[in-house]
Design an enzyme around this catalytic site. Structure first.
Site, PDB file in Angstrom:
ATOM      1  N   GLY A 271      -8.912  -6.489  -3.129  1.00  0.00           N
ATOM      2  CA  GLY A 271      -7.962  -7.095  -4.052  1.00  0.00           C
ATOM      3  C   GLY A 271      -8.447  -6.993  -5.487  1.00  0.00           C
ATOM      4  N   HIS A 444      22.908  16.549   4.016  1.00  0.00           N
ATOM      5  CA  HIS A 444      22.226  17.080   5.205  1.00  0.00           C
ATOM      6  C   HIS A 444      21.653  18.444   4.865  1.00  0.00           C
ATOM      7  CE1 HIS A 444      21.345  18.088   9.335  1.00  0.00           C
ATOM      8  NE2 HIS A 444      21.969  19.234   9.145  1.00  0.00           N
TER       9      HIS A 444
HETATM   10  P1  NAD Z   1      -5.018  -5.558  -1.240  1.00  0.00           P
HETATM   11  O1  NAD Z   1      -4.725  -6.976  -1.468  1.00  0.00           O
HETATM   12  O2  NAD Z   1      -3.902  -4.594  -1.046  1.00  0.00           O
HETATM   13  O3  NAD Z   1      -5.965  -5.399   0.056  1.00  0.00           O
HETATM   14  C1  NAD Z   1      -7.170  -6.069   0.172  1.00  0.00           C
HETATM   15  C2  NAD Z   1      -7.488  -6.219   1.650  1.00  0.00           C
HETATM   16  O4  NAD Z   1      -8.829  -6.668   1.791  1.00  0.00           O
HETATM   17  C3  NAD Z   1      -6.600  -7.254   2.334  1.00  0.00           C
HETATM   18  O5  NAD Z   1      -5.970  -6.650   3.441  1.00  0.00           O
HETATM   19  C4  NAD Z   1      -7.580  -8.355   2.742  1.00  0.00           C
HETATM   20  O6  NAD Z   1      -7.226  -8.986   3.941  1.00  0.00           O
HETATM   21  C5  NAD Z   1      -8.896  -7.579   2.862  1.00  0.00           C
HETATM   22  N1  NAD Z   1     -10.124  -8.399   2.715  1.00  0.00           N
HETATM   23  C6  NAD Z   1     -10.379  -9.362   1.792  1.00  0.00           C
HETATM   24  N2  NAD Z   1     -11.628  -9.864   1.972  1.00  0.00           N
HETATM   25  C7  NAD Z   1     -12.185  -9.212   3.028  1.00  0.00           C
HETATM   26  C8  NAD Z   1     -13.446  -9.275   3.712  1.00  0.00           C
HETATM   27  N3  NAD Z   1     -14.423 -10.115   3.335  1.00  0.00           N
HETATM   28  N4  NAD Z   1     -13.660  -8.438   4.758  1.00  0.00           N
HETATM   29  C9  NAD Z   1     -12.704  -7.561   5.140  1.00  0.00           C
HETATM   30  N5  NAD Z   1     -11.488  -7.457   4.533  1.00  0.00           N
HETATM   31  C10 NAD Z   1     -11.237  -8.252   3.491  1.00  0.00           C
HETATM   32  O7  NAD Z   1      -5.962  -5.119  -2.460  1.00  0.00           O
HETATM   33  P2  NAD Z   1      -6.476  -3.692  -2.931  1.00  0.00           P
HETATM   34  O8  NAD Z   1      -6.226  -2.664  -1.884  1.00  0.00           O
HETATM   35  O9  NAD Z   1      -7.849  -3.909  -3.424  1.00  0.00           O
HETATM   36  O10 NAD Z   1      -5.537  -3.390  -4.150  1.00  0.00           O
HETATM   37  C11 NAD Z   1      -5.518  -4.274  -5.299  1.00  0.00           C
HETATM   38  C12 NAD Z   1      -4.174  -4.310  -5.958  1.00  0.00           C
HETATM   39  O11 NAD Z   1      -3.867  -3.069  -6.550  1.00  0.00           O
HETATM   40  C13 NAD Z   1      -3.093  -4.635  -4.967  1.00  0.00           C
HETATM   41  O12 NAD Z   1      -2.528  -5.871  -5.328  1.00  0.00           O
HETATM   42  C14 NAD Z   1      -2.080  -3.565  -5.105  1.00  0.00           C
HETATM   43  O13 NAD Z   1      -0.812  -4.094  -5.339  1.00  0.00           O
HETATM   44  C15 NAD Z   1      -2.525  -2.730  -6.298  1.00  0.00           C
HETATM   45  N6  NAD Z   1      -2.409  -1.324  -5.899  1.00  0.00           N
HETATM   46  C16 NAD Z   1      -1.165  -0.828  -5.678  1.00  0.00           C
HETATM   47  C17 NAD Z   1      -1.019   0.472  -5.237  1.00  0.00           C
HETATM   48  C18 NAD Z   1       0.342   0.991  -4.974  1.00  0.00           C
HETATM   49  O14 NAD Z   1       1.302   0.383  -5.414  1.00  0.00           O
HETATM   50  N7  NAD Z   1       0.492   2.097  -4.273  1.00  0.00           N
HETATM   51  C19 NAD Z   1      -2.121   1.262  -5.013  1.00  0.00           C
HETATM   52  C20 NAD Z   1      -3.386   0.720  -5.230  1.00  0.00           C
HETATM   53  C21 NAD Z   1      -3.505  -0.589  -5.684  1.00  0.00           C
END
Ligand code: NAD
Ligand code: FAD
Length: 466
Positions: A271, A444
């Site tokens: 995150g 299509h």
């Molecule tokens: P995310 O919130 O998408 O995923 C983080 C994941 O880490 C979650 O599934 C969570 O459950 C897991 N997690 C947290 N603590 C943990 C632990 N101790 N052990 C194991 N798993 C754990 O966050 P991200 O992938 O870091 O992305 C960050 C932000 O960037 C997101 O909010 C996203 O919206 C944005 N982003 C968007 C895109 C896109 O729109 N395509 C692409 C990349 C990033």
């Protein structure tokens, strides 16, 4: 001292779009960016570079795995030149950020490079090569976010890395361990999987992409397992250690057992957190929430009435297009207009292949909220277009209100879903019913036919091609 109608701190998609809209509305506008290039996380170390690497690695995978089936033979070994691939990515980033310089000049927006800090609610100091101060009637905080860190995992930027380093590695990891099966982990994991790394995903929740519709998580999980990803859900990472070129990640599984993973790189993607360091928000009377976000009301106005905040630094989805909508919203609000954002209709996209895209309510949310709904689903593999391109995985699912047939959510996984989701957004903006979509002609052969078919399935369970 120079005086402005609006000063914007941060030049990401929230900040630079807000600046353009303010200038369009006739306001004298300044934008402040602490880095040398404009564009923020998205253009420099986020959306654009990650999609560049996803595209390059996709071409490589096609060349290695799929060209032959199309009757294309390449004599000799197909090799990756990582340095060149990363170089091309950087060229795309440079071109895109330079484009923002052009847009600022075109719109007569003054650009300041340096750290912006509030002196009080109408004065901002800028510490760059020299120190300057400007006055602004209104300010917009658009300072974005930074990767969230884990207290037990010191990011050394060499072997224990964030997405920023993963976008410029000097070698292809032998075994990349990814903490977090969210958007960043899966997108960048797929880049390196395609380039030849062994990839292990360790996710705390009981499924990857835990905030999206569960059907999408299940299908992507199935496809990724076919691609030989090692996915471990319901594993809480508790320790990360580096010993020379080896990284060890320890996690606790559902049974309370400690499971150990060893690799040469570990990507921490758990995150992102709002970024306000150095902003001196308190000097302007701007309050932060417990989670460190800038506190805003429904007009995106902070606790100080002439200061607004947008994008990743405030509540809501951390998405570039959400930040952009908020940038326009605040500019128009300052200009005295009455803009509107429907947050329910901001689509979410994961740019893996197959692509994953969603808008509106998930099945889990509808159940939780006690809303009676019907569901229509259509598999991509039943489309002629999918067979032509050999992209058979995925489906489109449409959720519609049980009694009114209004579309409440659309969830899709498959080829080009990142682009297909726009049809669902338009339909839902105009409060279309599933029947409305089903009665519109879809060219299509296209992937869009899956949307029409899913709408038919949702309306009367009468998809035509299955
Ligand atoms: P995310 O919130 O998408 O995923 C983080 C994941 O880490 C979650 O599934 C969570 O459950 C897991 N997690 C947290 N603590 C943990 C632990 N101790 N052990 C194991 N798993 C754990 O966050 P991200 O992938 O870091 O992305 C960050 C932000 O960037 C997101 O909010 C996203 O919206 C944005 N982003 C968007 C895109 C896109 O729109 N395509 C692409 C990349 C990033
Ligand atoms: P940012 O883009 O973070 O910009 C904030 C800017 O403010 C930065 O340039 C920062 O240097 C500057 N700043 C901060 N404090 C100060 C200060 N005091 N003075 C001066 N300047 C300051 N989103 C999508 O929608 N689609 C994607 O495909 C996507 N892919 C992503 C991939 C990755 C790897 C990452 C990390 C993120 C991705 N995102 C994606 C998320 C997206 O990048 C963010 O949601 C978006 O950049 C937020 O925009 P923003 O304007 O709020 O902030």
């Amino acid at each position: 001292m120079k005086s402005y109608d609006v000063a914007i701190i941060g030049s990401g998609p929230g900040g630079y779009v807000a600046a353009i809209r303010c200038a369009q509305l006739g306001m004298k506008t300044a934008i402040i960016e602490k880095y040398a290039t404009l564009g923020g996380t998205c253009l420099n170390v986020g959306c654009i570079p990650s999609k560049s690497l996803l595209d390059s690695s996709h071409h490589y995978e096609d060349a290695v795995k799929h060209f032959e089936a199309h009757g294309i033979e390449i004599p000799g070994e197909i090799k990756v030149n990582l340095e060149k691939m990363i170089g091309r990515k950087q060229a795309v980033v440079d071109q895109t950020t330079t484009g923002i310089d052009f847009l600022m000049t075109k719109n007569k927006i003054d650009v300041y490079h340096g750290l912006g800090a509030f002196k009080d609610s109408t004065h901002i100091t800028i510490s760059g090569d020299s120190k300057e101060e400007i006055e602004a009637k209104y300010s917009i905080i658009a300072t974005g976010s930074k990767p969230t860190s884990l207290p037990f995992a010191t990011v050394d930027k060499e072997r224990i890395i964030t997405s920023t380093e993963a976008l410029k590695l000097k070698e292809i990891p032998k075994h990349l361990i990814i903490i977090g099966g969210g958007v960043i982990g899966l997108e960048l994991g797929q880049v390196y999987k395609r380039l030849g790394s062994e990839v292990t995903v360790v996710e705390y929740m009981d499924r990857i992409l835990p905030t999206m519709d569960a059907g999408l998580s299940k299908e992507l999980n199935k496809v990724f397992r076919k691609q030989k990803f090692n996915i471990n859900v319901s594993h809480k990472v508790t320790k990360v250690e580096r010993n020379g070129a080896e990284v060890t990640v320890k996690a606790e599984n559902k049974k309370g057992e400690i499971v150990e993973f060893k690799g040469d790189y570990c990507l921490v993607s758990v995150g992102r957190s709002p970024f306000t360091a150095g902003l001196n928000a308190e000097s302007a009377g701007v309050k932060l929430t417990e989670r460190g976000q800038v506190e805003v009301n429904e007009h995106l106005q902070t606790s100080t009435s002439n200061i607004y905040a947008i994008g990743d630094v405030v509540k809501g989805a951390m998405l570039a297009h959400k930040a952009e909508e908020e940038g326009v919203f605040v500019a128009e609000t300052i200009a005295g207009q009455k803009p509107h954002i429907d947050y329910n209709l901001i689509p979410g996209v994961v740019y893996t292949w197959p692509e994953v895209a969603s808008v509106g309510k998930t099945e889990e949310q509808l159940k939780e909220q006690g809303i009676a709904y019907k569901s229509g689903q259509f598999p991509m593999r039943a489309l002629g277009r999918s067979r032509a391109s050999m992209d058979l995985d995925g489906f489109v699912k449409i959720l519609a209100d049980q009694s009114t047939d209004e579309v409440l959510g659309v969830h899709m996984i498959g080829a080009r879903c990142a682009d297909l989701i726009s049809e669902a957004v338009v339909a839902m903006e105009f409060r279309a019913s599933a029947e409305d979509i089903s009665r519109m002609s879809h060219a299509h052969p296209t992937f869009t036919e899956a949307i029409k078919e899913a709408a038919l399935a949702a309306t009367e369970d009468r998809a035509l091609h299955i």
